[in-house]
Design a protein around this motif. Structure first.
Motif, PDB file in Angstrom:
ATOM      1  N   GLY A  94     -16.806   4.921 -14.606  1.00 18.60           N
ATOM      2  CA  GLY A  94     -16.803   3.617 -14.660  1.00 18.60           C
ATOM      3  C   GLY A  94     -18.179   3.023 -14.879  1.00 18.60           C
ATOM      4  O   GLY A  94     -18.369   2.131 -15.524  1.00 18.60           O
ATOM      5  N   PHE A  95     -19.290   3.646 -13.916  1.00 12.12           N
ATOM      6  CA  PHE A  95     -20.549   3.250 -14.179  1.00 12.12           C
ATOM      7  C   PHE A  95     -21.112   3.525 -15.617  1.00 12.12           C
ATOM      8  O   PHE A  95     -22.114   2.791 -16.136  1.00 12.12           O
ATOM      9  CB  PHE A  95     -21.350   3.853 -12.982  1.00 12.12           C
ATOM     10  CG  PHE A  95     -21.667   3.056 -11.806  1.00 12.12           C
ATOM     11  CD1 PHE A  95     -22.060   2.063 -11.429  1.00 12.12           C
ATOM     12  CD2 PHE A  95     -20.762   3.461 -10.726  1.00 12.12           C
ATOM     13  CE1 PHE A  95     -22.266   1.127 -10.364  1.00 12.12           C
ATOM     14  CE2 PHE A  95     -20.579   2.831  -9.417  1.00 12.12           C
ATOM     15  CZ  PHE A  95     -21.514   1.710  -9.307  1.00 12.12           C
ATOM     16  N   ALA A  96     -20.827   4.467 -15.996  1.00  8.20           N
ATOM     17  CA  ALA A  96     -21.332   4.976 -17.300  1.00  8.20           C
ATOM     18  C   ALA A  96     -20.816   3.914 -18.652  1.00  8.20           C
ATOM     19  O   ALA A  96     -21.859   3.569 -19.331  1.00  8.20           O
ATOM     20  CB  ALA A  96     -20.803   6.486 -17.683  1.00  8.20           C
ATOM     21  N   TRP A  97     -19.679   3.565 -18.347  1.00  7.97           N
ATOM     22  CA  TRP A  97     -19.275   2.546 -19.358  1.00  7.97           C
ATOM     23  C   TRP A  97     -19.771   1.096 -19.126  1.00  7.97           C
ATOM     24  O   TRP A  97     -20.218   0.323 -20.028  1.00  7.97           O
ATOM     25  CB  TRP A  97     -17.632   2.254 -19.373  1.00  7.97           C
ATOM     26  CG  TRP A  97     -16.968   3.211 -20.172  1.00  7.97           C
ATOM     27  CD1 TRP A  97     -17.180   3.532 -21.517  1.00  7.97           C
ATOM     28  CD2 TRP A  97     -15.470   3.601 -19.631  1.00  7.97           C
ATOM     29  NE1 TRP A  97     -16.201   4.477 -21.710  1.00  7.97           N
ATOM     30  CE2 TRP A  97     -15.081   4.668 -20.773  1.00  7.97           C
ATOM     31  CE3 TRP A  97     -14.725   3.693 -18.669  1.00  7.97           C
ATOM     32  CZ2 TRP A  97     -13.958   5.147 -20.714  1.00  7.97           C
ATOM     33  CZ3 TRP A  97     -13.654   4.360 -18.603  1.00  7.97           C
ATOM     34  CH2 TRP A  97     -13.166   5.096 -19.620  1.00  7.97           C
ATOM     35  N   PHE A  98     -20.041   0.803 -17.832  1.00  6.21           N
ATOM     36  CA  PHE A  98     -20.702  -0.602 -17.293  1.00  6.21           C
ATOM     37  C   PHE A  98     -22.293  -0.561 -17.705  1.00  6.21           C
ATOM     38  O   PHE A  98     -22.442  -1.485 -18.726  1.00  6.21           O
ATOM     39  CB  PHE A  98     -20.594  -0.596 -15.797  1.00  6.21           C
ATOM     40  CG  PHE A  98     -21.002  -2.127 -15.406  1.00  6.21           C
ATOM     41  CD1 PHE A  98     -20.318  -3.221 -15.745  1.00  6.21           C
ATOM     42  CD2 PHE A  98     -22.404  -2.110 -14.659  1.00  6.21           C
ATOM     43  CE1 PHE A  98     -20.853  -4.307 -15.063  1.00  6.21           C
ATOM     44  CE2 PHE A  98     -22.882  -3.133 -14.322  1.00  6.21           C
ATOM     45  CZ  PHE A  98     -21.946  -4.419 -14.600  1.00  6.21           C
ATOM     46  N   LEU A  99     -22.818   0.570 -17.336  1.00  8.90           N
ATOM     47  CA  LEU A  99     -24.292   0.608 -17.691  1.00  8.90           C
ATOM     48  C   LEU A  99     -24.466   0.731 -19.237  1.00  8.90           C
ATOM     49  O   LEU A  99     -25.661   0.626 -19.864  1.00  8.90           O
ATOM     50  CB  LEU A  99     -24.789   1.703 -16.853  1.00  8.90           C
ATOM     51  CG  LEU A  99     -25.047   1.436 -15.510  1.00  8.90           C
ATOM     52  CD1 LEU A  99     -25.466   2.641 -14.881  1.00  8.90           C
ATOM     53  CD2 LEU A  99     -26.003   0.270 -15.188  1.00  8.90           C
TER      54      LEU A  99
END
Length: 196
Positions: free
Chosen positions: A94-99
């Motif tokens: 989730g953080f990888a997609w967001f960032l």
């Protein structure tokens, strides 16, 4: 359990998360030629650091098993250690997609994210157990999914009773983060080609 094994089991969990998240802001920006090709599934790009972290995590897990056997601290439930990492995989995704999406618009994210990762390392029970945290700060630690997974994985390694309920909460919250990250990425991807 020797302290170095206690520390290493926590570091495996945290390093997996930090490696994925710290490299994700440059994951899309670093491949502008792929972004401009319409047929290429751009949502795969932020998952490249995740794949590398999975490989490193696998070898770290093997080292942990050898160390547990060598020191005479091996318990059969330590083999469930990869299961403990499932919430962290979802959280990191989730953080990888967001960032990855934010990294396209804000180039300095590659310098900002590592600072927050460093802070998160000391705010997570990597070097200490949650029981060492003062009582007034204990409620704050319940909002850290990484803390739950680190404590859960250590319980597996030490052969202690595990709290599947805490793991389930971490899994649910991590799944929500993964879904929100994907939705944010999909919403932003139409502007990637223009910005790059």
């Amino acid at each position: 359990l020797p302290f170095w094994l206690f520390l290493y089991s926590g570091l495996i969990v945290f390093n997996f998360f930090s490696e994925t998240v710290s490299r994700s802001p440059a994951s899309v920006r670093g491949y502008p030629s792929f972004v401009k090709k319409i047929i290429f599934p751009v949502q795969i790009l932020p998952l490249v650091p995740l794949g590398a972290a999975l490989v490193h995590g696998f070898f770290n897990f093997l080292i942990l098993l050898v160390a547990l056997v060598w020191t005479g601290n091996f318990h059969a439930q330590a083999l469930l250690f990869p299961v403990a990492l499932i919430p962290v995989v979802l959280l990191a995704t989730g953080f990888a997609w967001f960032l990855g999406a934010w990294g396209v618009f804000i180039k300095d994210m590659t310098q900002i994210v590592p600072v927050f990762i460093q802070m998160l390392m000391f705010l997570s029970p990597v070097f200490y157990p949650v029981s060492a945290v003062p009582d007034m700060l204990q409620p704050l630690y319940r909002f850290n999914p990484l803390g739950h997974v680190i404590e859960f994985s250590r319980a597996l390694v030490m052969g202690q009773a595990v709290m599947w309920s805490a793991w389930s909460v971490a899994l649910g919250s991590s799944l929500v983060v993964a879904m929100l990250g994907f939705l944010f990425f999909q919403h932003s991807r139409e502007e990637f080609a223009v910005v790059l």
